[in-house]
Design a protein around this motif. Structure first.
Motif, PDB file in Angstrom:
ATOM      1  N   ILE A 245       0.740  -1.036   0.061  1.00 57.64           N
ATOM      2  CA  ILE A 245       0.021  -0.150   0.031  1.00 57.64           C
ATOM      3  C   ILE A 245       0.867   1.306   0.083  1.00 57.64           C
ATOM      4  CG2 ILE A 245      -0.188   0.054   2.447  1.00 57.64           C
ATOM      5  CD1 ILE A 245      -3.147   0.981   2.057  1.00 57.64           C
ATOM      6  N   ASN A 246       0.677   2.132  -0.994  1.00 59.52           N
ATOM      7  CA  ASN A 246       1.387   3.296  -0.884  1.00 59.52           C
ATOM      8  C   ASN A 246       0.663   4.592  -0.132  1.00 59.52           C
ATOM      9  OD1 ASN A 246      -0.504   4.577  -2.667  1.00 59.52           O
ATOM     10  ND2 ASN A 246       0.978   4.320  -4.417  1.00 59.52           N
ATOM     11  N   SER A 247       1.375   5.579  -0.113  1.00 53.86           N
ATOM     12  CA  SER A 247       1.100   6.819   0.701  1.00 53.86           C
ATOM     13  C   SER A 247      -0.249   7.302   0.125  1.00 53.86           C
ATOM     14  CB  SER A 247       2.348   7.898   0.571  1.00 53.86           C
ATOM     15  OG  SER A 247       2.395   8.321  -0.660  1.00 53.86           O
ATOM     16  N   GLY A 248      -0.607   7.231  -1.212  1.00 51.61           N
ATOM     17  CA  GLY A 248      -1.731   7.337  -1.693  1.00 51.61           C
ATOM     18  C   GLY A 248      -3.112   6.318  -1.748  1.00 51.61           C
ATOM     19  N   GLU A 249      -2.960   5.512  -0.639  1.00 55.33           N
ATOM     20  CA  GLU A 249      -3.666   4.351  -0.423  1.00 55.33           C
ATOM     21  C   GLU A 249      -3.945   3.422  -1.710  1.00 55.33           C
ATOM     22  OE1 GLU A 249      -3.734   5.223   3.342  1.00 55.33           O
ATOM     23  OE2 GLU A 249      -5.178   3.699   2.505  1.00 55.33           O
ATOM     24  N   MET A 250      -3.050   3.415  -2.625  1.00 56.35           N
ATOM     25  CA  MET A 250      -3.212   2.474  -3.723  1.00 56.35           C
ATOM     26  C   MET A 250      -2.693   1.184  -3.232  1.00 56.35           C
ATOM     27  SD  MET A 250      -2.317   4.747  -7.188  1.00 56.35           S
ATOM     28  CE  MET A 250      -2.275   3.070  -8.166  1.00 56.35           C
ATOM     29  N   ILE A 251      -3.465   0.200  -3.597  1.00 54.48           N
ATOM     30  CA  ILE A 251      -3.078  -1.097  -3.165  1.00 54.48           C
ATOM     31  C   ILE A 251      -2.822  -2.176  -4.433  1.00 54.48           C
ATOM     32  CG2 ILE A 251      -3.946  -3.246  -1.873  1.00 54.48           C
ATOM     33  CD1 ILE A 251      -5.448  -1.215  -0.066  1.00 54.48           C
ATOM     34  N   ASP A 252      -1.660  -3.008  -4.036  1.00 52.01           N
ATOM     35  CA  ASP A 252      -1.525  -3.943  -5.025  1.00 52.01           C
ATOM     36  C   ASP A 252      -1.479  -5.405  -4.414  1.00 52.01           C
ATOM     37  OD1 ASP A 252       1.309  -4.917  -7.242  1.00 52.01           O
ATOM     38  OD2 ASP A 252      -0.717  -5.397  -7.239  1.00 52.01           O
ATOM     39  N   LEU A 253      -2.170  -6.358  -4.716  1.00 47.60           N
ATOM     40  CA  LEU A 253      -2.229  -7.730  -4.185  1.00 47.60           C
ATOM     41  C   LEU A 253      -1.816  -8.793  -4.828  1.00 47.60           C
ATOM     42  CD1 LEU A 253      -5.746  -7.513  -2.268  1.00 47.60           C
ATOM     43  CD2 LEU A 253      -3.566  -7.779  -1.155  1.00 47.60           C
ATOM     44  N   ASN A 254      -1.194  -9.644  -4.553  1.00 47.81           N
ATOM     45  CA  ASN A 254      -0.912 -11.038  -5.075  1.00 47.81           C
ATOM     46  C   ASN A 254      -2.398 -11.520  -5.407  1.00 47.81           C
ATOM     47  OD1 ASN A 254      -0.204 -13.954  -5.726  1.00 47.81           O
ATOM     48  ND2 ASN A 254       1.789 -13.363  -4.859  1.00 47.81           N
ATOM     49  N   ASP A 255      -2.425 -12.116  -6.721  1.00 47.16           N
ATOM     50  CA  ASP A 255      -3.607 -12.635  -7.277  1.00 47.16           C
ATOM     51  C   ASP A 255      -4.117 -13.683  -6.035  1.00 47.16           C
ATOM     52  OD1 ASP A 255      -3.214 -12.331 -10.784  1.00 47.16           O
ATOM     53  OD2 ASP A 255      -3.808 -10.925  -9.074  1.00 47.16           O
ATOM     54  N   SER A 256      -2.800 -14.578  -5.546  1.00 50.41           N
ATOM     55  CA  SER A 256      -3.565 -15.838  -4.795  1.00 50.41           C
ATOM     56  C   SER A 256      -3.975 -15.433  -3.312  1.00 50.41           C
ATOM     57  CB  SER A 256      -2.069 -16.324  -4.501  1.00 50.41           C
ATOM     58  OG  SER A 256      -1.199 -15.833  -3.590  1.00 50.41           O
ATOM     59  N   VAL A 257      -3.845 -14.037  -2.907  1.00 51.27           N
ATOM     60  CA  VAL A 257      -4.604 -13.640  -1.580  1.00 51.27           C
ATOM     61  C   VAL A 257      -5.591 -12.689  -2.049  1.00 51.27           C
ATOM     62  CG1 VAL A 257      -2.107 -13.859  -0.754  1.00 51.27           C
ATOM     63  CG2 VAL A 257      -3.071 -11.858  -1.500  1.00 51.27           C
ATOM     64  N   LYS A 258      -6.021 -12.330  -2.970  1.00 49.99           N
ATOM     65  CA  LYS A 258      -7.175 -11.450  -3.248  1.00 49.99           C
ATOM     66  C   LYS A 258      -8.552 -12.349  -2.568  1.00 49.99           C
ATOM     67  CE  LYS A 258      -5.564  -9.019  -6.957  1.00 49.99           C
ATOM     68  NZ  LYS A 258      -5.516  -8.703  -8.647  1.00 49.99           N
ATOM     69  N   GLY A 259      -9.274 -11.477  -2.110  1.00 49.03           N
ATOM     70  CA  GLY A 259     -10.412 -11.976  -1.355  1.00 49.03           C
ATOM     71  C   GLY A 259     -10.223 -12.622  -0.054  1.00 49.03           C
ATOM     72  N   ARG A 260      -9.049 -12.829   0.256  1.00 53.71           N
ATOM     73  CA  ARG A 260      -8.665 -13.291   1.626  1.00 53.71           C
ATOM     74  C   ARG A 260      -8.037 -12.432   2.411  1.00 53.71           C
ATOM     75  NH1 ARG A 260      -5.664 -17.707   1.887  1.00 53.71           N
ATOM     76  NH2 ARG A 260      -4.451 -17.165   0.048  1.00 53.71           N
ATOM     77  N   PHE A 261      -6.872 -11.740   2.003  1.00 49.13           N
ATOM     78  CA  PHE A 261      -6.134 -10.780   2.769  1.00 49.13           C
ATOM     79  C   PHE A 261      -6.379  -9.382   2.500  1.00 49.13           C
ATOM     80  CE2 PHE A 261      -1.835 -13.891   2.991  1.00 49.13           C
ATOM     81  CZ  PHE A 261      -2.959 -14.743   3.312  1.00 49.13           C
ATOM     82  N   LEU A 262      -6.361  -8.661   3.625  1.00 48.36           N
ATOM     83  CA  LEU A 262      -6.503  -7.154   3.702  1.00 48.36           C
ATOM     84  C   LEU A 262      -5.318  -6.481   4.080  1.00 48.36           C
ATOM     85  CD1 LEU A 262     -10.215  -7.188   5.001  1.00 48.36           C
ATOM     86  CD2 LEU A 262      -9.482  -6.840   2.511  1.00 48.36           C
ATOM     87  N   ILE A 263      -4.841  -5.420   3.358  1.00 46.85           N
ATOM     88  CA  ILE A 263      -3.736  -4.610   3.717  1.00 46.85           C
ATOM     89  C   ILE A 263      -4.251  -3.169   4.159  1.00 46.85           C
ATOM     90  CG2 ILE A 263      -3.178  -3.970   1.367  1.00 46.85           C
ATOM     91  CD1 ILE A 263      -0.107  -4.026   2.486  1.00 46.85           C
ATOM     92  N   SER A 264      -3.969  -2.543   5.027  1.00 42.99           N
ATOM     93  CA  SER A 264      -4.309  -1.369   5.725  1.00 42.99           C
ATOM     94  C   SER A 264      -3.048  -0.510   6.040  1.00 42.99           C
ATOM     95  CB  SER A 264      -5.314  -1.140   6.365  1.00 42.99           C
ATOM     96  OG  SER A 264      -5.195  -1.847   7.647  1.00 42.99           O
ATOM     97  N   ALA A 265      -3.079   0.783   6.197  1.00 41.22           N
ATOM     98  CA  ALA A 265      -1.882   1.456   6.816  1.00 41.22           C
ATOM     99  C   ALA A 265      -2.610   2.733   7.864  1.00 41.22           C
ATOM    100  CB  ALA A 265      -1.166   1.996   5.875  1.00 41.22           C
ATOM    101  N   ASP A 266      -1.829   2.837   9.159  1.00 39.38           N
ATOM    102  CA  ASP A 266      -2.038   3.888   9.603  1.00 39.38           C
ATOM    103  C   ASP A 266      -0.702   4.946   9.729  1.00 39.38           C
ATOM    104  OD1 ASP A 266      -2.163   5.863  11.660  1.00 39.38           O
ATOM    105  OD2 ASP A 266      -3.114   4.532  13.190  1.00 39.38           O
ATOM    106  N   HIS A 267      -1.053   5.855   8.536  1.00 38.68           N
ATOM    107  CA  HIS A 267       0.403   6.721   8.199  1.00 38.68           C
ATOM    108  C   HIS A 267       0.675   7.494   9.186  1.00 38.68           C
ATOM    109  CE1 HIS A 267      -0.360   5.323   4.076  1.00 38.68           C
ATOM    110  NE2 HIS A 267      -1.667   5.645   4.188  1.00 38.68           N
ATOM    111  N   ALA A 268      -0.175   7.910  10.202  1.00 38.27           N
ATOM    112  CA  ALA A 268       0.262   8.788  11.388  1.00 38.27           C
ATOM    113  C   ALA A 268       1.198   7.737  12.133  1.00 38.27           C
ATOM    114  CB  ALA A 268      -0.857   9.334  12.081  1.00 38.27           C
TER     115      ALA A 268
END
Length: 124
Positions: free
Chosen positions: A51-74
């Motif tokens: 996940i980048n500073s603009g909240e754009m996310i890239d996921l491995n196809d094998s984990v889509k629908g199962r894994f969630l990435i999030s960030a607390d930038h502060a």
């Protein structure tokens, strides 16, 4: 320099859930993206989620629908919520941070930082 400290991981049964977290410290103002890679025994390290500073996310196809990435930038912290885990998710998971800076004469320069890794084991 950026230091990454990971937490979470462990042993879970198939179908279970785990959450990983990673906090960056040090020269964090140049961090552009944070995420997770994993390396299973005998295999190459692969991207899991980023996940980048603009909240754009890239996921491995094998984990889509199962894994969630999030960030607390502060807090300079990234989280990976892993649901519906499978035995093939077993690996050492590494936190990653990409820092970007502008260098006169070179332009934008990226530097990658890595955590120490945390083991995730999914039993069948």
């Amino acid at each position: 320099q950026v230091q990454l400290v990971e937490s979470g991981g462990g042993l879970v049964q198939t179908g279970g859930s785990l959450e990983l977290s990673c906090t960056a410290s040090g020269n964090t103002e140049h961090i552009h993206a944070m995420g997770w890679y994993r390396q299973a025994s005998g295999k190459q390290r692969e991207l899991v989620a980023i996940i980048n500073s603009g909240e754009m996310i890239d996921l491995n196809d094998s984990v889509k629908g199962r894994f969630l990435i999030s960030a607390d930038h502060a807090k300079n912290t990234v989280y990976l919520r892993m649901n519906s885990l499978k035995p093939e998710d077993t690996a050492v998971y590494y936190c990653n941070a990409e820092a970007r800076s502008w260098v006169i004469g070179k332009g934008s320069v990226s530097q990658m930082y890595w955590g120490q890794g945390t083991q995730v084991t999914v039993s069948s």
